[in-house]
Design a protein around this motif. Structure first.
Motif: not given
Length: 187
Positions: A167-168, A145-150, A173-174, A178-181
C-alpha cells in the motif's frame, strides 16, 4: 536430621539412584521439578511472519485473549521451524514494556518532547507531505511526462508487513509521484 540433610545433597541422590550422569531426577530441585513451559494450556494459531516476502511459518500461542508466545512452526515447508532475528522477536515487539503507545513530538529548535493526539500528528504529516509535493512536483522533464517528485522519500521499517509495504508503494509512488521509495527489509 543428618539423614534428611544428606538425602537432599545431589551427590548422595546420584549414588542412591545410580544416576552417574546426573541427568535425571537427581539433578532436579523441587523448583525445577515444578517448572512448566509457558505454552502449556495455551491455544495455538498457525500464522505467517509478516516482516518479509519469505513467508516463514509461526505458531502463535494465546490464552484468555492474551499473547503468550510466538515461535517458528516446525511443520512449515518454508522455514521448518526457523525464524530470522526479526521473526524471532515478533513476541517482544508486541509485548515490550517500553513500547510507545502515543505520539511524541519535538518542535523545531525545541528541547522537550510533548505528547500529541494521533489525529493532530497525522494532520501535521499530511500537511507537510502535501506542501513538499506541491513545491517540488515535476510534470514534464526534457519534453517527456515524468509526473514525479524527488524531494520526498520513504524508507519503510522492518516492522512493516507485506501488505503495508504494498500500500505504501502504491500510494507514494503511484499516487504522490515519489520515486525514492525503499525498505529496510531488502537491505
Amino acid at each position: 536430621m543428618l539423614r534428611d540433610l544428606l538425602s537432599r545433597w545431589p551427590v548422595v541422590r546420584q549414588i542412591q539412584n545410580r544416576d552417574w550422569k546426573a541427568t535425571g531426577e537427581t539433578a532436579m530441585s523441587g523448583q525445577t521439578r515444578d517448572l512448566r513451559a509457558r505454552n502449556v494450556g495455551a491455544e495455538v494459531t498457525r500464522s505467517i511472519c509478516p516482516y518479509c516476502g519469505v513467508g516463514c511459518g509461526q505458531l502463535v500461542f494465546h490464552k484468555d485473549n492474551e499473547l503468550i508466545n510466538i515461535e517458528g512452526d516446525p511443520d512449515s515447508p518454508i522455514s521448518r521451524g526457523r525464524l530470522c532475528p526479526k521473526g524471532a522477536a515478533t513476541y517482544q515487539l508486541h509485548t515490550v514494556d517500553s513500547r510507545l503507545l502515543k505520539v511524541r513530538y519535538r518542535r523545531p529548535y525545541g528541547a522537550d518532547w510533548e505528547d500529541l493526539d494521533l489525529e493532530t500528528a497525522m494532520d501535521m504529516v499530511a500537511d507537510r507531505l502535501w506542501e513538499s509535493r506541491e513545491r517540488s512536483f515535476v510534470e514534464k522533464q526534457d519534453g517527456e511526462w515524468v509526473m514525479q517528485t524527488k524531494a520526498i522519500g520513504h524508507l519503510g521499517g522492518a516492522t512493516l508487513d507485506n501488505e503495508e509495504n504494498y500500500l505504501i508503494k502504491k500510494l507514494f509512488a503511484g499516487g504522490l509521484g515519489m520515486v525514492c521509495v525503499s525498505n529496510q527489509a531488502r537491505i
